[in-house]
Design a protein around this motif. Sequence first.
Motif, PDB file in Angstrom:
ATOM      1  N   THR A  53       0.728  -1.325  -0.059  1.00 35.13           N
ATOM      2  CA  THR A  53      -0.062   0.131  -0.186  1.00 35.13           C
ATOM      3  C   THR A  53       0.838   1.126  -0.035  1.00 35.13           C
ATOM      4  OG1 THR A  53      -0.073   0.216   2.448  1.00 35.13           O
ATOM      5  CG2 THR A  53      -1.670  -1.313   1.398  1.00 35.13           C
ATOM      6  N   SER A  54       0.321   2.406  -0.367  1.00 29.72           N
ATOM      7  CA  SER A  54       1.075   3.763  -0.475  1.00 29.72           C
ATOM      8  C   SER A  54       1.672   3.822   1.149  1.00 29.72           C
ATOM      9  CB  SER A  54       0.222   4.814  -0.619  1.00 29.72           C
ATOM     10  OG  SER A  54      -0.871   4.898   0.416  1.00 29.72           O
ATOM     11  N   SER A  55       1.208   3.357   2.215  1.00 29.47           N
ATOM     12  CA  SER A  55       1.833   3.599   3.373  1.00 29.47           C
ATOM     13  C   SER A  55       2.921   2.554   3.794  1.00 29.47           C
ATOM     14  CB  SER A  55       0.636   3.681   4.562  1.00 29.47           C
ATOM     15  OG  SER A  55       0.062   2.301   4.561  1.00 29.47           O
ATOM     16  N   GLY A  56       2.957   1.755   2.708  1.00 29.88           N
ATOM     17  CA  GLY A  56       4.210   0.735   3.291  1.00 29.88           C
ATOM     18  C   GLY A  56       3.520  -0.706   3.599  1.00 29.88           C
ATOM     19  N   VAL A  57       2.348  -0.634   4.221  1.00 34.77           N
ATOM     20  CA  VAL A  57       1.530  -1.872   4.793  1.00 34.77           C
ATOM     21  C   VAL A  57       1.447  -3.006   3.544  1.00 34.77           C
ATOM     22  CG1 VAL A  57      -0.438  -2.857   5.744  1.00 34.77           C
ATOM     23  CG2 VAL A  57       0.524  -0.661   6.620  1.00 34.77           C
ATOM     24  N   ARG A  58       1.666  -4.083   3.972  1.00 37.69           N
ATOM     25  CA  ARG A  58       1.647  -4.920   2.879  1.00 37.69           C
ATOM     26  C   ARG A  58       0.224  -5.873   2.929  1.00 37.69           C
ATOM     27  NH1 ARG A  58       6.246  -5.942  -0.152  1.00 37.69           N
ATOM     28  NH2 ARG A  58       8.113  -4.949   0.659  1.00 37.69           N
ATOM     29  N   LEU A  59      -0.588  -6.120   1.858  1.00 34.41           N
ATOM     30  CA  LEU A  59      -1.598  -6.985   1.805  1.00 34.41           C
ATOM     31  C   LEU A  59      -1.356  -8.159   1.107  1.00 34.41           C
ATOM     32  CD1 LEU A  59      -4.257  -4.099   1.024  1.00 34.41           C
ATOM     33  CD2 LEU A  59      -3.393  -5.128   3.318  1.00 34.41           C
ATOM     34  N   ALA A  60      -1.746  -9.171   1.616  1.00 36.77           N
ATOM     35  CA  ALA A  60      -1.787 -10.456   0.566  1.00 36.77           C
ATOM     36  C   ALA A  60      -3.254 -10.850   0.158  1.00 36.77           C
ATOM     37  CB  ALA A  60      -1.354 -11.912   1.415  1.00 36.77           C
ATOM     38  N   ALA A  61      -3.341 -10.809  -1.153  1.00 33.98           N
ATOM     39  CA  ALA A  61      -4.583 -10.738  -1.692  1.00 33.98           C
ATOM     40  C   ALA A  61      -5.007 -12.422  -1.702  1.00 33.98           C
ATOM     41  CB  ALA A  61      -4.777 -10.289  -3.249  1.00 33.98           C
ATOM     42  N   ASP A  62      -6.223 -12.498  -1.806  1.00 35.06           N
ATOM     43  CA  ASP A  62      -6.668 -14.082  -1.868  1.00 35.06           C
ATOM     44  C   ASP A  62      -6.417 -14.461  -3.224  1.00 35.06           C
ATOM     45  OD1 ASP A  62      -8.442 -14.256   0.594  1.00 35.06           O
ATOM     46  OD2 ASP A  62      -9.085 -12.398  -0.192  1.00 35.06           O
ATOM     47  N   ARG A  63      -6.766 -13.799  -4.264  1.00 35.10           N
ATOM     48  CA  ARG A  63      -6.264 -14.109  -5.591  1.00 35.10           C
ATOM     49  C   ARG A  63      -5.857 -12.879  -6.172  1.00 35.10           C
ATOM     50  NH1 ARG A  63     -11.212 -18.335  -7.064  1.00 35.10           N
ATOM     51  NH2 ARG A  63     -11.823 -18.860  -5.309  1.00 35.10           N
ATOM     52  N   THR A  64      -5.447 -13.281  -7.539  1.00 34.73           N
ATOM     53  CA  THR A  64      -5.027 -12.408  -8.629  1.00 34.73           C
ATOM     54  C   THR A  64      -6.596 -12.072  -9.658  1.00 34.73           C
ATOM     55  OG1 THR A  64      -4.327 -13.545 -10.209  1.00 34.73           O
ATOM     56  CG2 THR A  64      -2.743 -12.826  -8.462  1.00 34.73           C
ATOM     57  N   LEU A  65      -6.384 -11.165 -10.357  1.00 38.98           N
ATOM     58  CA  LEU A  65      -7.408 -10.545 -11.223  1.00 38.98           C
ATOM     59  C   LEU A  65      -7.700 -11.830 -12.244  1.00 38.98           C
ATOM     60  CD1 LEU A  65      -9.388  -8.247 -11.368  1.00 38.98           C
ATOM     61  CD2 LEU A  65      -8.034  -7.608 -13.449  1.00 38.98           C
ATOM     62  N   ASP A  66      -6.591 -12.462 -12.531  1.00 38.69           N
ATOM     63  CA  ASP A  66      -6.667 -13.541 -13.725  1.00 38.69           C
ATOM     64  C   ASP A  66      -7.065 -14.918 -12.930  1.00 38.69           C
ATOM     65  OD1 ASP A  66      -5.779 -11.926 -15.749  1.00 38.69           O
ATOM     66  OD2 ASP A  66      -3.820 -12.391 -15.087  1.00 38.69           O
ATOM     67  N   GLU A  67      -7.162 -14.721 -11.638  1.00 40.16           N
ATOM     68  CA  GLU A  67      -7.468 -16.132 -11.004  1.00 40.16           C
ATOM     69  C   GLU A  67      -9.057 -16.037 -10.302  1.00 40.16           C
ATOM     70  OE1 GLU A  67      -3.040 -17.316  -9.442  1.00 40.16           O
ATOM     71  OE2 GLU A  67      -4.636 -16.191  -8.145  1.00 40.16           O
ATOM     72  N   ALA A  68      -9.575 -14.942 -10.143  1.00 42.69           N
ATOM     73  CA  ALA A  68     -10.696 -14.585  -9.314  1.00 42.69           C
ATOM     74  C   ALA A  68     -11.960 -14.978 -10.289  1.00 42.69           C
ATOM     75  CB  ALA A  68     -10.810 -13.120  -8.885  1.00 42.69           C
ATOM     76  N   ASP A  69     -12.791 -15.394  -9.456  1.00 42.53           N
ATOM     77  CA  ASP A  69     -14.346 -15.629  -9.913  1.00 42.53           C
ATOM     78  C   ASP A  69     -15.365 -14.397 -10.032  1.00 42.53           C
ATOM     79  OD1 ASP A  69     -13.719 -18.519 -10.533  1.00 42.53           O
ATOM     80  OD2 ASP A  69     -14.287 -18.806  -8.443  1.00 42.53           O
ATOM     81  N   ALA A  70     -16.173 -14.308 -10.898  1.00 41.72           N
ATOM     82  CA  ALA A  70     -17.109 -12.947 -10.716  1.00 41.72           C
ATOM     83  C   ALA A  70     -17.652 -12.720  -9.362  1.00 41.72           C
ATOM     84  CB  ALA A  70     -17.921 -13.023 -11.859  1.00 41.72           C
ATOM     85  N   PRO A  71     -17.624 -11.587  -8.693  1.00 44.45           N
ATOM     86  CA  PRO A  71     -18.198 -11.541  -7.813  1.00 44.45           C
ATOM     87  C   PRO A  71     -19.575 -10.825  -7.877  1.00 44.45           C
ATOM     88  CG  PRO A  71     -16.787  -9.657  -7.932  1.00 44.45           C
ATOM     89  CD  PRO A  71     -16.513 -10.383  -9.198  1.00 44.45           C
ATOM     90  N   ASP A  72     -20.407 -10.664  -6.574  1.00 46.10           N
ATOM     91  CA  ASP A  72     -21.812 -10.159  -6.976  1.00 46.10           C
ATOM     92  C   ASP A  72     -21.425  -8.425  -6.887  1.00 46.10           C
ATOM     93  OD1 ASP A  72     -23.604 -12.507  -6.769  1.00 46.10           O
ATOM     94  OD2 ASP A  72     -22.538 -12.617  -4.785  1.00 46.10           O
ATOM     95  N   THR A  73     -20.670  -7.983  -6.038  1.00 47.60           N
ATOM     96  CA  THR A  73     -20.075  -6.407  -5.994  1.00 47.60           C
ATOM     97  C   THR A  73     -18.648  -6.347  -6.180  1.00 47.60           C
ATOM     98  OG1 THR A  73     -21.907  -6.004  -4.476  1.00 47.60           O
ATOM     99  CG2 THR A  73     -19.955  -4.563  -4.609  1.00 47.60           C
ATOM    100  N   LEU A  74     -18.236  -5.719  -7.111  1.00 45.54           N
ATOM    101  CA  LEU A  74     -16.817  -5.420  -7.331  1.00 45.54           C
ATOM    102  C   LEU A  74     -16.395  -3.814  -6.897  1.00 45.54           C
ATOM    103  CD1 LEU A  74     -14.156  -6.745  -8.559  1.00 45.54           C
ATOM    104  CD2 LEU A  74     -14.629  -5.824 -10.535  1.00 45.54           C
ATOM    105  N   VAL A  75     -15.487  -3.990  -5.698  1.00 42.20           N
ATOM    106  CA  VAL A  75     -15.132  -2.599  -5.382  1.00 42.20           C
ATOM    107  C   VAL A  75     -13.900  -2.283  -5.875  1.00 42.20           C
ATOM    108  CG1 VAL A  75     -14.828  -1.195  -3.142  1.00 42.20           C
ATOM    109  CG2 VAL A  75     -16.520  -3.084  -3.212  1.00 42.20           C
ATOM    110  N   LEU A  76     -13.631  -0.879  -6.647  1.00 42.63           N
ATOM    111  CA  LEU A  76     -12.426  -0.661  -7.120  1.00 42.63           C
ATOM    112  C   LEU A  76     -12.086   0.666  -6.156  1.00 42.63           C
ATOM    113  CD1 LEU A  76     -13.566  -0.125 -10.928  1.00 42.63           C
ATOM    114  CD2 LEU A  76     -12.524  -2.122  -9.728  1.00 42.63           C
ATOM    115  N   THR A  77     -10.605  -0.087  -5.582  1.00 42.15           N
ATOM    116  CA  THR A  77     -10.269   1.228  -4.598  1.00 42.15           C
ATOM    117  C   THR A  77      -9.212   2.067  -5.476  1.00 42.15           C
ATOM    118  OG1 THR A  77      -8.424  -0.457  -4.212  1.00 42.15           O
ATOM    119  CG2 THR A  77     -10.167  -0.554  -2.586  1.00 42.15           C
ATOM    120  N   GLY A  78      -8.828   3.350  -4.681  1.00 38.35           N
ATOM    121  CA  GLY A  78      -7.961   4.084  -5.271  1.00 38.35           C
ATOM    122  C   GLY A  78      -6.601   4.522  -4.798  1.00 38.35           C
TER     123      GLY A  78
END
Length: 322
Positions: A53-78
Motif C-alpha cells: 500500500t501507499s503507507s508501506g503496509v503489505r496486503l496478501a490478496a486472496d487471488r489475482t485478477l486472472d484467477e478470481a471468479d466474478a463477484p456480486d459486487t466489485l469494489v475498485l479502490t483508489g
Amino acid sequence: MAGARPHRIGVVVFDGVQLLDVSGPVDVFDAAARRGAGYTVELIGWRSAQVRTSSGVRLAADRTLDEADAPDTLVLTGADDLSALPDAADVRARLGRLVRPDTRLAAVCTGAFVLARTGWLAGHPATTHWRHAARLRAEFPEIDVRPDAIYVHSGRFSTSAGVTAGIDLALALVEADHGAGLAREVARELVVFMQRPGGQSQFSVRQDLPPSGDQRLRRVVDRVTADPARPYPVEAMARDATVTPRHLRRLFQQELGITPGRYLELARIEAARAFLEQGGTVTEAARRSGFGSDETLRRAFVAAYGVPPSVYQRRFRTTGAR
C-alpha cells in the motif's frame, strides 16, 4: 437476517493503493456479515497477490485478477498518486471477465478513474476525492462529476469521495441490501456517522487554499485561526502584518485568492463546526466562533455546507440519498 442470501464482494487492490480505501469498506461488510448479512469478502490483486500500500503496509490478496471468479459486487479502490492506478490501456478488458450484466460496481476515492476508464460510467453521475474532481471531469467529460457529494448511486454504479467516504458508501450498500437497521448497527459499532452531514466542501473549504510563504500574511492568518471569535477589522489585521490595509487586501488576493473578510468567515465556520462536533449547542457555537447570533451562523453554514448547523449534528439516522 439468518439465512440471508450469500453475496460475494471482491475488492481490487494494487501496489500504491490507499490502505483505508480497502480497510474501511472491508470492515463495514465484515461487521454486517457477523450480523448475518451473508457477505464474504475477497481481496483481488490487480497483477500480483502481494500488494504494498501507499503507507508501506503489505496486503496478501486472496487471488489475482486472472484467477478470481466474478463477484456480486466489485469494489475498485483508489490511490492519492494517480499514476499508481491500474493502467488505462487494459482496464476494461481485464475487469470485463469479472463483470456480469448484474454485477454491482463501486469505486472508492480515485477508484472512480479506474471505473471511468472502462467506459461503463459514461452518462452517469459520479464523484471522487474533491482534490481530483476537476481532473476527472476534464478527462471524462461524458461523466456528470459531482465534486461535493460524499457518494453517488446511479443504477448498478456507485462512487464515493476520498478515503473515509468509502465507509459511507459501504454503509449505504449494506442499507440497500438489508435495510437501515443493520446499517445503523454497523455504524454504531464502527463509531461513524450513519449519514455524514454536509458534502465534501466541509473538508476542502480551508484545505483548498494555497499555502502562503509571506510571513506577514502568515502572522495574520495564524492569529485569526487561533482565535476567530475576536473582532478583526481590516485595519487591525494590517497593523499585525505591518502593511497598509490596501496592501493587506492585495496580499490576501495574491497569496490565497480571497479577501481578508472571506478568510475570517471561513475560519469562523471551521471553528463553529468543531464546537458542534464536540457537542456544543448552536448558540454556543455561534458565540464562540465569532458569528454572534444563531441566524448569522445558520446562513454561513448553509452557504458553506448546504445544511444548517442543527442538521449537521444529527447522526445515526439513515444513509439516505445523495
